[in-house]
Design a protein around this motif. Structure first.
Motif, short mmCIF file in Angstrom:
data_model
loop_
_atom_site.label_atom_id
_atom_site.label_comp_id
_atom_site.label_asym_id
_atom_site.label_seq_id
_atom_site.Cartn_x
_atom_site.Cartn_y
_atom_site.Cartn_z
N PHE A 95 0.84 -1.21 0.00
CA PHE A 95 0.00 0.00 0.00
C PHE A 95 0.88 1.26 0.00
CE2 PHE A 95 -3.74 2.33 2.21
CZ PHE A 95 -4.27 2.68 0.98
N ASP A 98 2.26 1.72 -3.40
CA ASP A 98 1.22 2.24 -4.30
C ASP A 98 1.05 3.75 -4.11
OD1 ASP A 98 -0.73 1.31 -6.33
OD2 ASP A 98 -2.15 2.27 -4.99
N ILE A 99 1.07 4.18 -2.84
CA ILE A 99 0.95 5.62 -2.55
C ILE A 99 2.13 6.38 -3.17
CG2 ILE A 99 1.10 7.33 -0.69
CD1 ILE A 99 -0.53 5.32 1.05
N LYS A 102 1.91 6.61 -6.97
CA LYS A 102 0.87 7.51 -7.47
C LYS A 102 1.06 8.95 -7.00
CE LYS A 102 -2.57 4.03 -8.34
NZ LYS A 102 -1.75 2.84 -8.18
N ILE A 108 -5.28 7.84 -11.31
CA ILE A 108 -5.29 6.53 -10.66
C ILE A 108 -5.06 5.50 -11.76
CG2 ILE A 108 -7.78 6.06 -10.94
CD1 ILE A 108 -5.85 5.42 -7.77
N ASN A 109 -4.43 4.40 -11.43
CA ASN A 109 -4.30 3.34 -12.41
C ASN A 109 -5.32 2.26 -12.07
OD1 ASN A 109 -3.60 1.26 -14.06
ND2 ASN A 109 -1.43 1.71 -13.95
N HIS A 110 -6.37 2.20 -12.87
CA HIS A 110 -7.46 1.27 -12.56
C HIS A 110 -7.03 -0.19 -12.65
CE1 HIS A 110 -9.80 4.93 -13.38
NE2 HIS A 110 -10.58 4.43 -12.47
N GLN A 112 -4.64 -1.66 -11.33
CA GLN A 112 -4.16 -2.24 -10.06
C GLN A 112 -5.16 -2.13 -8.91
OE1 GLN A 112 -0.83 -0.02 -11.01
NE2 GLN A 112 -0.91 -1.59 -12.58
N MET A 113 -6.29 -1.46 -9.14
CA MET A 113 -7.20 -1.25 -8.02
C MET A 113 -7.79 -2.56 -7.50
SD MET A 113 -6.70 1.73 -7.31
CE MET A 113 -7.69 1.75 -5.83
N LEU A 116 -5.34 -4.38 -5.45
CA LEU A 116 -5.10 -3.73 -4.16
C LEU A 116 -6.27 -3.98 -3.19
CD1 LEU A 116 -3.07 -1.85 -2.69
CD2 LEU A 116 -4.45 0.07 -3.44
N TYR A 117 -7.49 -3.79 -3.68
CA TYR A 117 -8.66 -4.01 -2.82
C TYR A 117 -8.70 -5.47 -2.33
CZ TYR A 117 -10.82 0.43 -4.42
OH TYR A 117 -11.10 1.74 -4.69
N VAL A 160 -15.37 -7.20 -5.77
CA VAL A 160 -14.29 -6.27 -6.12
C VAL A 160 -14.11 -6.19 -7.64
CG1 VAL A 160 -11.80 -5.91 -5.93
CG2 VAL A 160 -13.11 -6.51 -3.92
N ILE A 163 -18.21 -4.81 -9.02
CA ILE A 163 -18.65 -3.43 -8.76
C ILE A 163 -17.98 -2.41 -9.70
CG2 ILE A 163 -18.49 -1.56 -7.04
CD1 ILE A 163 -19.71 -3.41 -5.03
N PRO A 164 -16.66 -2.43 -9.85
CA PRO A 164 -16.06 -1.44 -10.78
C PRO A 164 -16.58 -1.57 -12.22
CG PRO A 164 -14.38 -2.37 -9.39
CD PRO A 164 -15.61 -3.17 -9.15
N PHE A 268 -5.27 -4.35 -19.21
CA PHE A 268 -5.47 -4.63 -17.79
C PHE A 268 -5.25 -6.13 -17.55
CE2 PHE A 268 -8.55 -0.83 -16.81
CZ PHE A 268 -7.52 0.04 -17.12
#
Lengths: 305, 172
Positions: A95, A98-99, A102, A108-110, A112-113, A116-117, A160, A163-164, A268
């Motif tokens: 995490f 990632d911070i 970015k 944001i790079n979708h 990797q979301m 990460l989640y 996860v 939803i996106p 992706f």
């Protein structure tokens, strides 16, 4: 196969994805960029509450150190699954990386979301039994747990992904389509997007799609495909109710990600791997656990059995 | 008002997804997690352009029915006067385009064509990374062009936004 094995495969896959991403990231080069341009986002701002921390973190030594440390932690987490604290530190370290990654850009790079989640979900629910790489490779093991807790955990992981995709489908249909006469799907919007992403300098360098788009039949097919993909995204939740819909969804979404590589230089691959791990293996017993109001209605309407 | 409406629409949509699946039948801990996840995603989806809710972010790729077919190009010239595009991958493996936009944002903010100390410092540091990773001589010039694609003819129209030169703009 049962749910524990599938969950373990997903967790180990996530760690492998992050090992690759971190190994390939030229993290220490960020130390060269001016400190005053660092703009951490959201929760990332906590990292820089003390201003002096910036000059400590953005040094080649520290960035290289955290990169190597995180890779080692990921590898250890692949083999030692009983040490819950080890996985917590690993996720925390990922995490932080990632911070940092970015903090020097505006987007944001979708891709990797989801990865990460999902890692955060694994960290929040440490009581879920996980098999290490060694245990997964060992043959003839007797693991017999398909309890509700494990199917619920799998449901969280599926959300996860679902939803996106659903939100994106909703955004395109409602805000891109409904409020704009749906020109997004029959005008020249797709052509403009393809032109823009084909010419922009990117990691991938495919640029033959603008020429293909000149063929009218091909352009029409692409626009129809764009609409179909958007509808699939909007109704992603259907994966949980219908085995047939799940198969169609996977057969459309995975080729869609491959087409975006060649048409827009966007790939992706993390999502493709996670979709395969979540929605193509161990599916036989899952639908009966994914019971919800939607499935009840569909049954009543005799759309599904 | 518009933001609040967007957030509300997304919240209703996502809660409906939970209702028709088994989102509300989970155990208390999982249910709490899912609801927090959904609420924050809805807020982030409503507040476009602001990333204060990271790691919850706006999802809206390729939504505009009338996108502008343009992009920014970063052309560098090495000591042998050979031109190439700046390889942003040496700064970011997973999202090089994002860094391109970062520099473009700085140029937009300064509304200048050269000699801005902040931008020059940024490009100088990019040159240092280039020297380390690609060519130890670095590059002597960077031209930043705004390119517009003519949708009919597919011709590219260039507009020079900013020029950096190693001799005249070195902040050191």
């Amino acid at each position: 196969m049962n749910n524990i094995i599938q969950i373990s495969i997903i967790r180990n896959l996530l760690l492998c994805i992050w090992i690759f991403l971190i190994a390939m990231a030229p993290l220490q080069n960020l130390a060269y960029l001016p400190l005053e341009n660092i703009e951490p986002w959201g929760i990332g701002k906590i990292l820089f509450i003390i201003p002096e921390l910036k000059s400590l973190i953005y040094t080649e030594f520290f960035l290289f150190f955290i990169k190597i440390l995180t890779i080692i932690l990921c590898i250890c987490s692949l083999f030692f699954t009983k040490q819950k604290w080890l996985f917590l530190i690993t996720v925390f370290s990922i995490f932080i990386i990632d911070i940092i990654l970015k903090s020097h850009n505006g987007f944001i790079n979708h891709a990797q979301m989801a990865s990460l989640y999902m890692l955060i979900i694994f960290a929040i629910f440490p009581n879920i039994k996980i098999l290490s790489i060694n245990e997964l490779l060992r043959k003839n093991q007797k693991i017999t747990s398909n309890s509700i807790e494990y199917s619920d955990f799998l449901y969280l992981l599926k959300l996860v992904i679902i939803i996106p995709y659903s939100m994106l489908g909703f955004e395109r249909i409602v805000f891109g389509g409904l409020f704009n006469g749906f020109t997004l799907f029959y005008g020249d919007a797709l052509e403009k997007y393809i032109l823009k992403t084909s010419y922009t300098h990117a990691k991938y360098t495919f640029n033959f799609f603008p020429d293909l788009y000149e063929i009218p039949t091909f352009a029409t097919l692409l626009n129809i495909g764009f609409l179909i993909v958007t509808l699939m995204e909007l109704f992603s939740i259907g994966i949980l109710f219908s085995s047939l819909f799940r198969k169609i969804w996977v057969l459309i979404i995975i080729p869609f990600h491959i087409i975006t590589l060649f048409s827009m230089n966007i790939f992706f691959w993390e999502n493709v791997l996670l979709i395969i791990a979540l929605f193509t293996i161990n599916q036989r017993n899952q639908l009966r656990y994914d019971v919800g109001f939607g499935r009840f209605i569909l049954k009543k309407l005799k759309i599904i059995r | 008002m518009y933001i609040a409406l967007r957030i509300l629409l997304y919240l209703i949509f996502l809660l409906a997804l939970l209702l028709i699946s088994k989102g509300f039948r989970l155990n208390l801990k999982m249910k709490a997690f899912v609801i927090i996840f959904v609420v924050f995603l809805s807020i982030a989806q409503g507040v476009i352009g602001d990333r204060v809710f990271y790691p919850f972010v706006y999802w809206g790729m390729y939504v505009s029915p009338n996108p502008s077919p343009d992009f920014v190009e970063y052309t560098i010239k090495d000591v042998n006067e050979i031109e190439s595009k700046y390889p942003f991958e040496i700064l970011s493996f997973s999202s090089p385009r994002a860094l391109e936009y970062k520099l473009y944002d700085l140029i937009k903010a300064c509304e200048c064509e050269n000699s801005d100390p902040i931008i020059d410092k940024y490009i100088s540091s990019m040159k240092d990374v280039y020297s380390k990773e690609i060519d130890k001589n670095g590059f002597i010039e960077m031209k930043i062009n705004y390119i517009t694609i003519d949708i009919g003819t597919k011709e590219l129209q260039e507009e020079l936004l900013y020029t950096w030169n190693s001799n005249s703009n070195n902040p050191n």
